[in-house]
Scaffold this active site. Sequence first.
Site, PDB file in Angstrom:
ATOM      1  N   ARG A 297      20.282  63.646 127.015  1.00 29.93           N
ATOM      2  CA  ARG A 297      19.499  64.598 127.739  1.00 29.93           C
ATOM      3  C   ARG A 297      20.298  65.013 129.040  1.00 29.93           C
ATOM      4  O   ARG A 297      20.017  66.161 129.055  1.00 29.93           O
ATOM      5  CB  ARG A 297      18.367  63.745 128.161  1.00 29.93           C
ATOM      6  CG  ARG A 297      18.455  62.516 128.971  1.00 29.93           C
ATOM      7  CD  ARG A 297      17.197  61.604 128.885  1.00 29.93           C
ATOM      8  NE  ARG A 297      17.275  60.604 127.810  1.00 29.93           N
ATOM      9  CZ  ARG A 297      16.414  59.567 127.276  1.00 29.93           C
ATOM     10  NH1 ARG A 297      15.411  59.426 128.244  1.00 29.93           N
ATOM     11  NH2 ARG A 297      16.733  58.895 126.231  1.00 29.93           N
TER      12      ARG A 297
ATOM     13  N   LYS B  80      26.316  49.746 125.439  1.00 27.77           N
ATOM     14  CA  LYS B  80      25.449  49.183 124.366  1.00 27.77           C
ATOM     15  C   LYS B  80      25.949  47.808 123.728  1.00 27.77           C
ATOM     16  O   LYS B  80      27.150  47.377 123.879  1.00 27.77           O
ATOM     17  CB  LYS B  80      25.854  50.192 123.163  1.00 27.77           C
ATOM     18  CG  LYS B  80      25.152  51.474 123.459  1.00 27.77           C
ATOM     19  CD  LYS B  80      25.301  52.626 122.056  1.00 27.77           C
ATOM     20  CE  LYS B  80      24.764  53.848 122.247  1.00 27.77           C
ATOM     21  NZ  LYS B  80      23.230  53.775 122.245  1.00 27.77           N
TER      22      LYS B  80
HETATM   23  N1  BES Z   1      22.675  58.276 120.929  1.00 25.57           N
HETATM   24  C1  BES Z   1      21.739  57.437 121.431  1.00 25.57           C
HETATM   25  C2  BES Z   1      20.600  57.270 120.529  1.00 25.57           C
HETATM   26  C3  BES Z   1      20.870  56.790 119.093  1.00 25.57           C
HETATM   27  C4  BES Z   1      20.814  55.583 118.833  1.00 25.57           C
HETATM   28  C5  BES Z   1      21.368  57.716 118.090  1.00 25.57           C
HETATM   29  C6  BES Z   1      20.715  54.882 117.458  1.00 25.57           C
HETATM   30  C7  BES Z   1      21.362  56.943 116.654  1.00 25.57           C
HETATM   31  C8  BES Z   1      21.163  55.869 116.445  1.00 25.57           C
HETATM   32  C9  BES Z   1      21.382  57.895 122.884  1.00 25.57           C
HETATM   33  O1  BES Z   1      22.113  58.344 123.623  1.00 25.57           O
HETATM   34  C10 BES Z   1      21.152  56.454 123.388  1.00 25.57           C
HETATM   35  O2  BES Z   1      21.926  55.737 123.692  1.00 25.57           O
HETATM   36  N2  BES Z   1      19.797  56.423 123.571  1.00 25.57           N
HETATM   37  C11 BES Z   1      19.171  55.164 124.170  1.00 25.57           C
HETATM   38  C12 BES Z   1      18.476  55.583 125.564  1.00 25.57           C
HETATM   39  C13 BES Z   1      17.750  54.409 126.267  1.00 25.57           C
HETATM   40  C14 BES Z   1      19.042  53.456 126.716  1.00 25.57           C
HETATM   41  C15 BES Z   1      17.252  54.906 127.342  1.00 25.57           C
HETATM   42  C16 BES Z   1      18.183  54.609 123.145  1.00 25.57           C
HETATM   43  O3  BES Z   1      17.275  55.063 122.564  1.00 25.57           O
HETATM   44  O4  BES Z   1      18.131  53.409 123.081  1.00 25.57           O
HETATM   45 MN    MN Z   2      23.527  56.693 124.671  1.00 25.94          MN
END
Ligand code: BES
Ligand code: MN
Length: 503
Positions: free
Chosen positions: A361, A287
Site C-alpha cells: 500500500r 515474514k
Molecule cells: N505481499 C504480501 C501479501 C501476500 C501474502 C501476497 C501472501 C501473496 C501471498 C503483502 O505485502 C503482505 O505482506 N501483507 C501482509 C500485511 C500485514 C502484515 C499487515 C499480510 O497480508 O499478511
Molecule cells: Mn508484505
Amino acid sequence: MPPSKSLQVKLADDHANGANAADATAFCVFTDEPRLPVAAHLDEAARRTIEDLLRAGEFKGEADDALVIHTTDAATPDAARRVLLVGLGSHEDFTRDALRRAAGVAVRRAREARVKHLRFMLPDVACGDAPELACAAAEGAHLGFYENDFYQQREAGDESTLEHFTIVAAAPDDALRDSLERARVVAEAANWARALADEPGASLPPREFARRAAEMAAEFGLAVETLDASEIRACGMGGLWGVGQGSDEPPALIVLRYEPEGASDEDELWAFVGKGITFDTGGISIKPAQKMEEMKSDMAGGAAALGALRACAELKLKRRVVVVVPTAENMPSGRALKPGDVVRTLAGYTIEVVDTDAEGRLVLVDGIAYARSLGAARIVDLATLTGSIIVALGDHRTGLFSNDDEWAARVETAAARAGEPAWRMPVSDDYKKKIESPIADFKNYGGRPDATAAALLLSKFAADTPWVHLDIAATSWHEEAQPHVPAGATGTGVRTLVELVRG
Ligand code: BES
Ligand code: MN
Ligand code: ZN
C-alpha cells in the site's frame, strides 16, 4: 531468462491440407449425451474404440480428465492414429472457460505423450458462437503451453515437444481467424507477465524489471518514462522511496504509455497501476520462512499491467492507457524502514508505518498519486496486496474494491468475460479506525480485517477519480500444478484489463 518459444496455433477445416501431418487428434467428451459432439469427423474404427471405451465407463468425460488412445486400423490416416480424449464435464456446465481449460489440458497431455502436432476438434455445441469458442480454445492452448522451467536442464530428446496446435472448425472464416489472433496476442502477453512473476528475486530486482519493461516497450512501440531512485526521492514519493531504502537494489517507477494512432490529448486517459515488489521479505517486520519464496511474485500486479499494455498496443485498441509500476525490493537492513517511522507521500499525506510488511500500500499510494498527476481519468490497480483476501476468497476469485459503482461493474464484467472472476468487496469508512494514526494522517496497518483496510487507504489516494483495486494475492499464483497450467504464476489480470479496454 528467454521465455520458451510459443505454440503455433492455426485453424483448419476437416479436410484441410496438413491434417495428415498431425500425429494426434483431440476430441472433447461430455459426461452426458451427446458425449462426443464431433463424432462425425471420426473414422469408423476409431469411433468404435472410443464408444466402447465410453460405454465401459473407462473415460467419463469429467472436466480435467484426459486419455491418450492408439487406434489400430491400418487404414486410419496418420491424423487419427492417436486420439486424445479430453473431458469437458456436463453440457449444462459448459462455458468458454471450460473449453479454455480443456484446451490447456489437451496441450499438456499431448506434450507428455510427445505429440508434435495436435489437432483439436472444436466441439459442436449450441451455446457460444464459434469465434468466441475458438478464441477460448486458442487461449487455453497458449496458456497451457507455458512452462516455467527456465532453470532446468533439458534432457537429450526433449526438444521434440509440441509445436503445432490446429483447431479444426466446421467453417473456418475470417472472424475465426481474427479471434485466434486476438487469443495469441492476449495469451502471449499473459505468458510474458507470468515469466516475470516466476523469475527469482535475485534475477529480477527493480532495475532489471524496469529494463525488461523498457525492452518490451521498444518492441511494441510504447513510450517509456521511468523514474530512477533519485527522481523518486526528489519528487516526494516517500512511500516508494521508504520501502526501497532497506535494499541494496534501488527502487524505480516504471511508466509506460500507449497512445493509439490518431489519439488526442482530449481523449480519456486510463491508468493501470501495478504493485511491483520484486521480493517481499516483510522488511524489519520480517515474514516467517515458510512460503517466503513465493514472495518473488509480489510484482505480479505490475507484470500484469505491463502485459496488458503490450496486448493493447499489439491489438491496436483505441484507448489511451498509461501503466505505472512502483517497483522496489522490501528488505531488512541497517537502512530499512522501522515500525513507527512516518513517510511523506507524493499526494502530501503522511503515513505511519506500523508494519513494514504492509509495504504494498505504501508503494501503491505513490503510484496512484502519480497516475492522477498524469491526468488519469480512471484507474485500475492490481496488487498481490493481502494475505487476508486469500482467507476471504481463496484462489478462485480476485477481490475487487472500488469507489465508483459504474467503473466497478465494468471491471467486474470484463473479469467475468475474461474467465478471471472477481468478487466485489466493500470500501467504507466503517473501517476507518484501521487506518487512523495518532501521529500521522494515516497508518499502514490496523489489524484485521486487513484487505478492506488496505483498500480503504488506497481509496483516500484515488480520491474522486473512479478507481478499482484488484487484490490478486491468491489468484496470481498456483501453489500446485493444475491439469491445464503449471504451478507458479498465472498472469491473472492481463486478460481482464485487455477485455476492459476492448469494451
Ligand atoms: N505481499 C504480501 C501479501 C501476500 C501474502 C501476497 C501472501 C501473496 C501471498 C503483502 O505485502 C503482505 O505482506 N501483507 C501482509 C500485511 C500485514 C502484515 C499487515 C499480510 O497480508 O499478511
Ligand atoms: Mn508484505
Ligand atoms: Zn508484499
